[in-house]
Design a protein around this motif. Sequence first.
Motif, PDB file in Angstrom:
ATOM      1  N   PRO A  34       0.768  -1.245   0.000  1.00 53.59           N
ATOM      2  CA  PRO A  34       0.000   0.000   0.000  1.00 53.59           C
ATOM      3  C   PRO A  34       0.799   1.297   0.000  1.00 53.59           C
ATOM      4  CG  PRO A  34      -0.010  -0.959   2.184  1.00 53.59           C
ATOM      5  CD  PRO A  34       0.658  -1.948   1.272  1.00 53.59           C
ATOM      6  N   TYR A  35       2.067   1.241   0.304  1.00 60.24           N
ATOM      7  CA  TYR A  35       2.859   2.474   0.340  1.00 60.24           C
ATOM      8  C   TYR A  35       3.513   2.790  -0.999  1.00 60.24           C
ATOM      9  CZ  TYR A  35       2.443   2.347   5.422  1.00 60.24           C
ATOM     10  OH  TYR A  35       1.966   2.336   6.707  1.00 60.24           O
ATOM     11  N   ALA A  36       3.486   1.858  -1.938  1.00 60.44           N
ATOM     12  CA  ALA A  36       4.283   1.989  -3.163  1.00 60.44           C
ATOM     13  C   ALA A  36       3.434   2.128  -4.415  1.00 60.44           C
ATOM     14  CB  ALA A  36       5.185   0.764  -3.311  1.00 60.44           C
ATOM     15  N   VAL A  37       4.004   2.814  -5.393  1.00 60.84           N
ATOM     16  CA  VAL A  37       3.485   2.795  -6.758  1.00 60.84           C
ATOM     17  C   VAL A  37       4.578   2.182  -7.628  1.00 60.84           C
ATOM     18  CG1 VAL A  37       1.918   4.752  -6.521  1.00 60.84           C
ATOM     19  CG2 VAL A  37       4.252   5.165  -7.264  1.00 60.84           C
ATOM     20  N   HIS A  38       4.137   1.523  -8.676  1.00 61.10           N
ATOM     21  CA  HIS A  38       5.064   0.852  -9.581  1.00 61.10           C
ATOM     22  C   HIS A  38       4.832   1.418 -10.976  1.00 61.10           C
ATOM     23  CE1 HIS A  38       5.718  -2.122  -6.391  1.00 61.10           C
ATOM     24  NE2 HIS A  38       4.424  -1.982  -6.180  1.00 61.10           N
ATOM     25  N   VAL A  39       5.924   1.740 -11.660  1.00 59.05           N
ATOM     26  CA  VAL A  39       5.830   2.241 -13.023  1.00 59.05           C
ATOM     27  C   VAL A  39       6.704   1.343 -13.895  1.00 59.05           C
ATOM     28  CG1 VAL A  39       6.075   4.224 -14.546  1.00 59.05           C
ATOM     29  CG2 VAL A  39       5.608   4.599 -12.118  1.00 59.05           C
ATOM     30  N   ALA A  40       6.090   0.774 -14.921  1.00 60.96           N
ATOM     31  CA  ALA A  40       6.822  -0.050 -15.881  1.00 60.96           C
ATOM     32  C   ALA A  40       6.911   0.730 -17.191  1.00 60.96           C
ATOM     33  CB  ALA A  40       6.101  -1.379 -16.101  1.00 60.96           C
ATOM     34  N   PHE A  41       8.131   1.019 -17.606  1.00 65.80           N
ATOM     35  CA  PHE A  41       8.371   1.746 -18.848  1.00 65.80           C
ATOM     36  C   PHE A  41       8.681   0.730 -19.942  1.00 65.80           C
ATOM     37  CE2 PHE A  41       9.807   4.501 -15.360  1.00 65.80           C
ATOM     38  CZ  PHE A  41       8.972   5.589 -15.572  1.00 65.80           C
ATOM     39  N   PRO A  48      10.312  -4.656 -19.536  1.00 70.42           N
ATOM     40  CA  PRO A  48      10.160  -3.234 -19.221  1.00 70.42           C
ATOM     41  C   PRO A  48      11.142  -2.809 -18.130  1.00 70.42           C
ATOM     42  CG  PRO A  48       8.328  -4.501 -18.311  1.00 70.42           C
ATOM     43  CD  PRO A  48       9.154  -5.448 -19.120  1.00 70.42           C
ATOM     44  N   VAL A  49      11.362  -1.519 -18.052  1.00 72.37           N
ATOM     45  CA  VAL A  49      12.169  -0.948 -16.975  1.00 72.37           C
ATOM     46  C   VAL A  49      11.192  -0.597 -15.858  1.00 72.37           C
ATOM     47  CG1 VAL A  49      13.648   0.963 -16.292  1.00 72.37           C
ATOM     48  CG2 VAL A  49      13.900  -0.066 -18.566  1.00 72.37           C
ATOM     49  N   ASP A  50      11.397  -1.188 -14.689  1.00 71.55           N
ATOM     50  CA  ASP A  50      10.477  -1.001 -13.571  1.00 71.55           C
ATOM     51  C   ASP A  50      11.064  -0.065 -12.523  1.00 71.55           C
ATOM     52  OD1 ASP A  50       8.392  -2.849 -14.397  1.00 71.55           O
ATOM     53  OD2 ASP A  50       9.831  -4.446 -13.976  1.00 71.55           O
ATOM     54  N   TRP A  51      10.216   0.831 -12.040  1.00 71.85           N
ATOM     55  CA  TRP A  51      10.577   1.719 -10.944  1.00 71.85           C
ATOM     56  C   TRP A  51       9.490   1.607  -9.887  1.00 71.85           C
ATOM     57  CZ3 TRP A  51      14.410   5.399  -9.816  1.00 71.85           C
ATOM     58  CH2 TRP A  51      15.456   5.442 -10.744  1.00 71.85           C
ATOM     59  N   THR A  52       9.901   1.615  -8.635  1.00 75.42           N
ATOM     60  CA  THR A  52       8.970   1.591  -7.514  1.00 75.42           C
ATOM     61  C   THR A  52       9.367   2.717  -6.575  1.00 75.42           C
ATOM     62  OG1 THR A  52       8.711  -0.796  -7.697  1.00 75.42           O
ATOM     63  CG2 THR A  52       8.077   0.202  -5.601  1.00 75.42           C
ATOM     64  N   PHE A  53       8.369   3.506  -6.174  1.00 73.18           N
ATOM     65  CA  PHE A  53       8.634   4.562  -5.199  1.00 73.18           C
ATOM     66  C   PHE A  53       7.368   4.844  -4.420  1.00 73.18           C
ATOM     67  CE2 PHE A  53       8.117   6.408  -9.426  1.00 73.18           C
ATOM     68  CZ  PHE A  53       7.112   7.336  -9.251  1.00 73.18           C
ATOM     69  N   VAL A  83       1.206  19.128 -16.669  1.00 74.14           N
ATOM     70  CA  VAL A  83       1.946  17.864 -16.703  1.00 74.14           C
ATOM     71  C   VAL A  83       2.649  17.660 -15.370  1.00 74.14           C
ATOM     72  CG1 VAL A  83       2.290  17.936 -19.220  1.00 74.14           C
ATOM     73  CG2 VAL A  83       4.045  18.877 -17.693  1.00 74.14           C
ATOM     74  N   VAL A  84       3.044  16.431 -15.162  1.00 71.71           N
ATOM     75  CA  VAL A  84       3.853  16.069 -14.002  1.00 71.71           C
ATOM     76  C   VAL A  84       5.189  15.581 -14.547  1.00 71.71           C
ATOM     77  CG1 VAL A  84       4.069  14.530 -12.012  1.00 71.71           C
ATOM     78  CG2 VAL A  84       1.816  15.418 -12.659  1.00 71.71           C
ATOM     79  N   LEU A  85       6.266  16.158 -14.052  1.00 71.84           N
ATOM     80  CA  LEU A  85       7.603  15.727 -14.460  1.00 71.84           C
ATOM     81  C   LEU A  85       8.173  14.811 -13.390  1.00 71.84           C
ATOM     82  CD1 LEU A  85       9.093  19.032 -15.907  1.00 71.84           C
ATOM     83  CD2 LEU A  85       8.146  17.082 -17.164  1.00 71.84           C
ATOM     84  N   MET A  86       8.825  13.748 -13.836  1.00 71.84           N
ATOM     85  CA  MET A  86       9.494  12.808 -12.938  1.00 71.84           C
ATOM     86  C   MET A  86      10.955  12.708 -13.370  1.00 71.84           C
ATOM     87  SD  MET A  86       6.729   9.713 -12.570  1.00 71.84           S
ATOM     88  CE  MET A  86       6.257   9.654 -14.295  1.00 71.84           C
ATOM     89  N   ALA A  87      11.842  13.047 -12.462  1.00 65.63           N
ATOM     90  CA  ALA A  87      13.275  12.902 -12.721  1.00 65.63           C
ATOM     91  C   ALA A  87      13.739  11.654 -11.978  1.00 65.63           C
ATOM     92  CB  ALA A  87      14.038  14.131 -12.257  1.00 65.63           C
ATOM     93  N   LEU A  88      14.241  10.688 -12.727  1.00 69.65           N
ATOM     94  CA  LEU A  88      14.680   9.416 -12.156  1.00 69.65           C
ATOM     95  C   LEU A  88      16.177   9.278 -12.361  1.00 69.65           C
ATOM     96  CD1 LEU A  88      11.832   7.183 -13.655  1.00 69.65           C
ATOM     97  CD2 LEU A  88      11.844   8.389 -11.459  1.00 69.65           C
ATOM     98  N   SER A  89      16.869   8.880 -11.310  1.00 62.65           N
ATOM     99  CA  SER A  89      18.324   8.692 -11.389  1.00 62.65           C
ATOM    100  C   SER A  89      18.678   7.297 -10.895  1.00 62.65           C
ATOM    101  CB  SER A  89      19.048   9.709 -10.510  1.00 62.65           C
ATOM    102  OG  SER A  89      18.806  11.008 -10.973  1.00 62.65           O
ATOM    103  N   SER A  90      19.578   6.654 -11.617  1.00 60.77           N
ATOM    104  CA  SER A  90      20.075   5.344 -11.206  1.00 60.77           C
ATOM    105  C   SER A  90      21.535   5.245 -11.640  1.00 60.77           C
ATOM    106  CB  SER A  90      19.253   4.231 -11.852  1.00 60.77           C
ATOM    107  OG  SER A  90      19.650   4.032 -13.188  1.00 60.77           O
ATOM    108  N   PRO A  91      22.231   4.222 -11.183  1.00 58.07           N
ATOM    109  CA  PRO A  91      23.609   4.036 -11.651  1.00 58.07           C
ATOM    110  C   PRO A  91      23.691   3.858 -13.167  1.00 58.07           C
ATOM    111  CG  PRO A  91      23.206   2.697  -9.711  1.00 58.07           C
ATOM    112  CD  PRO A  91      21.879   3.275 -10.118  1.00 58.07           C
ATOM    113  N   ASP A  92      22.574   3.433 -13.786  1.00 59.29           N
ATOM    114  CA  ASP A  92      22.564   3.232 -15.236  1.00 59.29           C
ATOM    115  C   ASP A  92      22.297   4.504 -16.022  1.00 59.29           C
ATOM    116  OD1 ASP A  92      23.046   0.488 -14.949  1.00 59.29           O
ATOM    117  OD2 ASP A  92      20.908   0.082 -14.704  1.00 59.29           O
TER     118      ASP A  92
END
Length: 157
Positions: A34-41, A48-53, A83-92
């Motif tokens: 219940p605390y998380a949302v998942h986005v699959a790109f 897909p590239v999955d992000w959870t936050f 619009v909503v902007l999402m900035a995502l950062s990873s080691p990749d």
Amino acid sequence: MHTVVERELELKLILSPERSIPVPARLSYRSDDPYAVHVAFHIGSDHPVDWTFARELLVEGVFRPCGHGDVRVWPTKVDGRSVVLMALSSPDGDALLEAPAAQVSAWLERTLRVVPPGSEGEQLGIDEALADLLAPTPADDLWLRDPWPSDESKDGE
């Protein structure tokens, strides 16, 4: 039983101020997480590239800038569209994605109806699990009984 709230939508991957490419994505929310949302790109690869936050981060990001580190979210206007902007950062690498605010907000409202803010912990069953874990069992009586009889017995006098 848990509930899943999903929404397919097209995001834009911002490559430069003048250039972006469409990225199909799926927003997912599960009441058993219940605390998380998942986005699959869906970027054209085998998987897909999955992000959870945190869902709370996205809810707040629809209204005002929030987040730091790996995920930052903020509202803005582009060509008169909200619009909503999402900035995502990873080691990749890093990505800046643009999502239509109305679609994201409508999906978030559905998740908030399924699990209202502040009730997330109830979905996890933590209280019940702790009660089961801490409930006394018949073996506890044996454990709590004094294993050594008192030295004050009258038998040896």
